[in-house]
Write a protein that holds these residues in place. Sequence first.
Motif, PDB file in Angstrom:
ATOM      1  N   ARG A   1       0.818  -1.219   0.000  1.00  0.00           N
ATOM      2  CA  ARG A   1       0.000   0.000   0.000  1.00  0.00           C
ATOM      3  C   ARG A   1       0.843   1.257   0.000  1.00  0.00           C
ATOM      4  O   ARG A   1       0.555   2.227   0.702  1.00  0.00           O
ATOM      5  CB  ARG A   1      -0.944   0.001   1.204  1.00  0.00           C
ATOM      6  CG  ARG A   1      -1.928  -1.174   1.221  1.00  0.00           C
ATOM      7  CD  ARG A   1      -2.793  -1.128   2.455  1.00  0.00           C
ATOM      8  NE  ARG A   1      -3.700  -2.277   2.508  1.00  0.00           N
ATOM      9  CZ  ARG A   1      -4.530  -2.518   3.508  1.00  0.00           C
ATOM     10  NH1 ARG A   1      -4.556  -1.692   4.556  1.00  0.00           N
ATOM     11  NH2 ARG A   1      -5.322  -3.574   3.493  1.00  0.00           N
ATOM     12  N   ARG A   2       1.898   1.249  -0.786  1.00  0.00           N
ATOM     13  CA  ARG A   2       2.750   2.437  -0.872  1.00  0.00           C
ATOM     14  C   ARG A   2       2.134   3.409  -1.875  1.00  0.00           C
ATOM     15  O   ARG A   2       2.020   3.109  -3.061  1.00  0.00           O
ATOM     16  CB  ARG A   2       4.166   2.039  -1.301  1.00  0.00           C
ATOM     17  CG  ARG A   2       5.124   3.232  -1.395  1.00  0.00           C
ATOM     18  CD  ARG A   2       6.553   2.765  -1.632  1.00  0.00           C
ATOM     19  NE  ARG A   2       7.100   2.111  -0.469  1.00  0.00           N
ATOM     20  CZ  ARG A   2       7.687   2.746   0.541  1.00  0.00           C
ATOM     21  NH1 ARG A   2       7.785   4.067   0.519  1.00  0.00           N
ATOM     22  NH2 ARG A   2       8.164   2.090   1.562  1.00  0.00           N
ATOM     23  N   ARG A   3       1.750   4.568  -1.385  1.00  0.00           N
ATOM     24  CA  ARG A   3       1.090   5.551  -2.242  1.00  0.00           C
ATOM     25  C   ARG A   3       2.047   6.617  -2.761  1.00  0.00           C
ATOM     26  O   ARG A   3       1.712   7.360  -3.661  1.00  0.00           O
ATOM     27  CB  ARG A   3      -0.048   6.228  -1.466  1.00  0.00           C
ATOM     28  CG  ARG A   3      -1.216   5.268  -1.169  1.00  0.00           C
ATOM     29  CD  ARG A   3      -2.278   5.963  -0.350  1.00  0.00           C
ATOM     30  NE  ARG A   3      -1.788   6.309   0.989  1.00  0.00           N
ATOM     31  CZ  ARG A   3      -2.512   6.951   1.908  1.00  0.00           C
ATOM     32  NH1 ARG A   3      -3.742   7.322   1.642  1.00  0.00           N
ATOM     33  NH2 ARG A   3      -1.990   7.216   3.099  1.00  0.00           N
ATOM     34  N   THR A   4       3.223   6.703  -2.177  1.00  0.00           N
ATOM     35  CA  THR A   4       4.200   7.686  -2.632  1.00  0.00           C
ATOM     36  C   THR A   4       5.233   7.022  -3.523  1.00  0.00           C
ATOM     37  O   THR A   4       5.606   5.867  -3.295  1.00  0.00           O
ATOM     38  CB  THR A   4       4.908   8.357  -1.432  1.00  0.00           C
ATOM     39  OG1 THR A   4       5.887   9.281  -1.902  1.00  0.00           O
ATOM     40  CG2 THR A   4       5.619   7.311  -0.572  1.00  0.00           C
ATOM     41  N   PRO A   5       5.703   7.699  -4.584  1.00  0.00           N
ATOM     42  CA  PRO A   5       6.670   7.074  -5.495  1.00  0.00           C
ATOM     43  C   PRO A   5       8.046   6.867  -4.883  1.00  0.00           C
ATOM     44  O   PRO A   5       8.827   6.059  -5.364  1.00  0.00           O
ATOM     45  CB  PRO A   5       6.741   8.073  -6.659  1.00  0.00           C
ATOM     46  CG  PRO A   5       6.345   9.387  -6.050  1.00  0.00           C
ATOM     47  CD  PRO A   5       5.327   9.053  -5.003  1.00  0.00           C
ATOM     48  N   GLY A   6       8.362   7.569  -3.826  1.00  0.00           N
ATOM     49  CA  GLY A   6       9.670   7.442  -3.197  1.00  0.00           C
ATOM     50  C   GLY A   6       9.561   7.028  -1.751  1.00  0.00           C
ATOM     51  O   GLY A   6       8.683   6.250  -1.373  1.00  0.00           O
ATOM     52  N   LEU A   7      10.457   7.549  -0.927  1.00  0.00           N
ATOM     53  CA  LEU A   7      10.440   7.239   0.498  1.00  0.00           C
ATOM     54  C   LEU A   7       9.326   7.995   1.211  1.00  0.00           C
ATOM     55  O   LEU A   7       8.929   9.089   0.797  1.00  0.00           O
ATOM     56  CB  LEU A   7      11.783   7.608   1.137  1.00  0.00           C
ATOM     57  CG  LEU A   7      13.026   6.859   0.642  1.00  0.00           C
ATOM     58  CD1 LEU A   7      14.256   7.432   1.334  1.00  0.00           C
ATOM     59  CD2 LEU A   7      12.905   5.376   0.898  1.00  0.00           C
ATOM     60  N   ARG A   8       8.836   7.412   2.291  1.00  0.00           N
ATOM     61  CA  ARG A   8       7.911   8.119   3.166  1.00  0.00           C
ATOM     62  C   ARG A   8       8.701   9.045   4.092  1.00  0.00           C
ATOM     63  O   ARG A   8       9.892   8.864   4.310  1.00  0.00           O
ATOM     64  CB  ARG A   8       7.102   7.118   4.001  1.00  0.00           C
ATOM     65  CG  ARG A   8       6.254   6.142   3.187  1.00  0.00           C
ATOM     66  CD  ARG A   8       5.406   5.307   4.131  1.00  0.00           C
ATOM     67  NE  ARG A   8       4.546   4.376   3.415  1.00  0.00           N
ATOM     68  CZ  ARG A   8       4.780   3.075   3.278  1.00  0.00           C
ATOM     69  NH1 ARG A   8       5.869   2.549   3.824  1.00  0.00           N
ATOM     70  NH2 ARG A   8       3.949   2.302   2.611  1.00  0.00           N
ATOM     71  N   ARG A   9       8.013   9.993   4.680  1.00  0.00           N
ATOM     72  CA  ARG A   9       8.685  10.915   5.600  1.00  0.00           C
ATOM     73  C   ARG A   9       9.305  10.165   6.776  1.00  0.00           C
ATOM     74  O   ARG A   9      10.431  10.446   7.191  1.00  0.00           O
ATOM     75  CB  ARG A   9       7.689  11.950   6.127  1.00  0.00           C
ATOM     76  CG  ARG A   9       7.334  13.048   5.127  1.00  0.00           C
ATOM     77  CD  ARG A   9       6.244  13.938   5.687  1.00  0.00           C
ATOM     78  NE  ARG A   9       5.944  15.052   4.796  1.00  0.00           N
ATOM     79  CZ  ARG A   9       4.889  15.847   4.934  1.00  0.00           C
ATOM     80  NH1 ARG A   9       4.038  15.637   5.938  1.00  0.00           N
ATOM     81  NH2 ARG A   9       4.685  16.836   4.091  1.00  0.00           N
ATOM     82  N   GLU A  10       8.561   9.203   7.320  1.00  0.00           N
ATOM     83  CA  GLU A  10       9.085   8.487   8.474  1.00  0.00           C
ATOM     84  C   GLU A  10      10.315   7.655   8.109  1.00  0.00           C
ATOM     85  O   GLU A  10      11.195   7.424   8.955  1.00  0.00           O
ATOM     86  CB  GLU A  10       8.009   7.589   9.099  1.00  0.00           C
ATOM     87  CG  GLU A  10       7.388   6.585   8.150  1.00  0.00           C
ATOM     88  CD  GLU A  10       6.117   7.102   7.494  1.00  0.00           C
ATOM     89  OE1 GLU A  10       5.264   6.281   7.140  1.00  0.00           O
ATOM     90  OE2 GLU A  10       5.995   8.345   7.350  1.00  0.00           O
ATOM     91  N   GLU A  11      10.401   7.213   6.850  1.00  0.00           N
ATOM     92  CA  GLU A  11      11.572   6.458   6.410  1.00  0.00           C
ATOM     93  C   GLU A  11      12.791   7.363   6.293  1.00  0.00           C
ATOM     94  O   GLU A  11      13.900   6.974   6.665  1.00  0.00           O
ATOM     95  CB  GLU A  11      11.263   5.762   5.077  1.00  0.00           C
ATOM     96  CG  GLU A  11      10.238   4.648   5.216  1.00  0.00           C
ATOM     97  CD  GLU A  11       9.733   4.135   3.885  1.00  0.00           C
ATOM     98  OE1 GLU A  11       9.217   3.001   3.846  1.00  0.00           O
ATOM     99  OE2 GLU A  11       9.831   4.875   2.865  1.00  0.00           O
ATOM    100  N   VAL A  12      12.584   8.575   5.772  1.00  0.00           N
ATOM    101  CA  VAL A  12      13.695   9.540   5.703  1.00  0.00           C
ATOM    102  C   VAL A  12      14.172   9.874   7.105  1.00  0.00           C
ATOM    103  O   VAL A  12      15.377   9.932   7.375  1.00  0.00           O
ATOM    104  CB  VAL A  12      13.263  10.818   4.961  1.00  0.00           C
ATOM    105  CG1 VAL A  12      14.375  11.876   5.023  1.00  0.00           C
ATOM    106  CG2 VAL A  12      12.925  10.507   3.515  1.00  0.00           C
ATOM    107  N   ALA A  13      13.227  10.079   8.025  1.00  0.00           N
ATOM    108  CA  ALA A  13      13.603  10.397   9.402  1.00  0.00           C
ATOM    109  C   ALA A  13      14.388   9.256  10.034  1.00  0.00           C
ATOM    110  O   ALA A  13      15.420   9.476  10.676  1.00  0.00           O
ATOM    111  CB  ALA A  13      12.347  10.691  10.222  1.00  0.00           C
ATOM    112  N   GLN A  14      13.913   8.028   9.830  1.00  0.00           N
ATOM    113  CA  GLN A  14      14.597   6.873  10.413  1.00  0.00           C
ATOM    114  C   GLN A  14      16.002   6.728   9.854  1.00  0.00           C
ATOM    115  O   GLN A  14      16.972   6.531  10.606  1.00  0.00           O
ATOM    116  CB  GLN A  14      13.787   5.607  10.121  1.00  0.00           C
ATOM    117  CG  GLN A  14      14.464   4.325  10.619  1.00  0.00           C
ATOM    118  CD  GLN A  14      13.716   3.074  10.178  1.00  0.00           C
ATOM    119  OE1 GLN A  14      12.647   3.155   9.596  1.00  0.00           O
ATOM    120  NE2 GLN A  14      14.295   1.919  10.441  1.00  0.00           N
ATOM    121  N   LEU A  15      16.142   6.831   8.538  1.00  0.00           N
ATOM    122  CA  LEU A  15      17.457   6.659   7.914  1.00  0.00           C
ATOM    123  C   LEU A  15      18.409   7.796   8.259  1.00  0.00           C
ATOM    124  O   LEU A  15      19.631   7.618   8.258  1.00  0.00           O
ATOM    125  CB  LEU A  15      17.299   6.565   6.393  1.00  0.00           C
ATOM    126  CG  LEU A  15      16.588   5.305   5.878  1.00  0.00           C
ATOM    127  CD1 LEU A  15      16.216   5.464   4.411  1.00  0.00           C
ATOM    128  CD2 LEU A  15      17.487   4.081   6.065  1.00  0.00           C
TER     129      LEU A  15
END
Length: 297
Positions: free
Chosen positions: A39-53
Amino acid sequence: MGDVTVGTTQRRRPELAAFLRSRRARVTPADVGMPPGLRRRTPGLRREEVAQLSGVGVTWYTWLEQGRPINASPQVLDAVARTLRLDPAEREHLYHLAEVPCSPAPEAPAQSVGPEIQGIVDALDPRPAVVYNSRYDVLASNAAYRDLFHPGLLPAGRPANALWTLFTTPEEDCPLVQRDRELPVMVATLRAAYGLHAGEPVWDDFVLRLSAASGLFARLWASGDVALPGRRVKVFRHGHVGELRMSTLSLSVDGMPECRVVVYSPDDAETARRAALLRERRESLWPRGTEHRERTP
């Protein structure tokens, strides 16, 4: 003047928000080693993924991307830039939009030297000399340096790395006599350099691969010790002349950030005598003019 500053900030924040969203959209989970998920609706990373990384809070990153008036440190912006895979121009743009003074990004360690540096290193013979980058890749060495090591320890067809050589060679074949004392210092020196490159894929891959290849390196790396290069006396063992006590001197190289020339000098008269015997042996085996061509790794 204050109204001008406030106005500039208000204009830059929406630009910052749009820039971060556009950069986030182009980085896929696969680019950073993450599963795509459902259910990924964004073509790239999610905000929470950027924050985690990036090692920051989700709320903080969300506010940054929304253009809210929050403060960002250079360290945090660099972490976000690495996660979003920004090139140098994009990184500088990010700093300007966030209104943080931009310092040059750390350069990748050099992987080669020119003929002038190689000539200087060769001219230091009979003193062993080597050019290391901050990851201990051997960029140049002279014949006297190579005399200290068994030819089999210097790999052909790829650049040598002093750490790989010393940590993956069986202890009985290691050229360092005081291995338990010297290797921790080398790892601590590597960690000091790593501080400028933390999170960079090439550096992280190097540490991971060497940790997998050597349990000793993994334990020393986990200790977290940090040290800077400095003068030391190292004791080498050589099958033909015995032990050699060599003092070291590190010299920086103009135009080659994070590189240094390390020069070894005999620390006592007996070592000087044995080093001369080693040179004589080399010259009897390798006619003048052929040694460098045959033995350079």
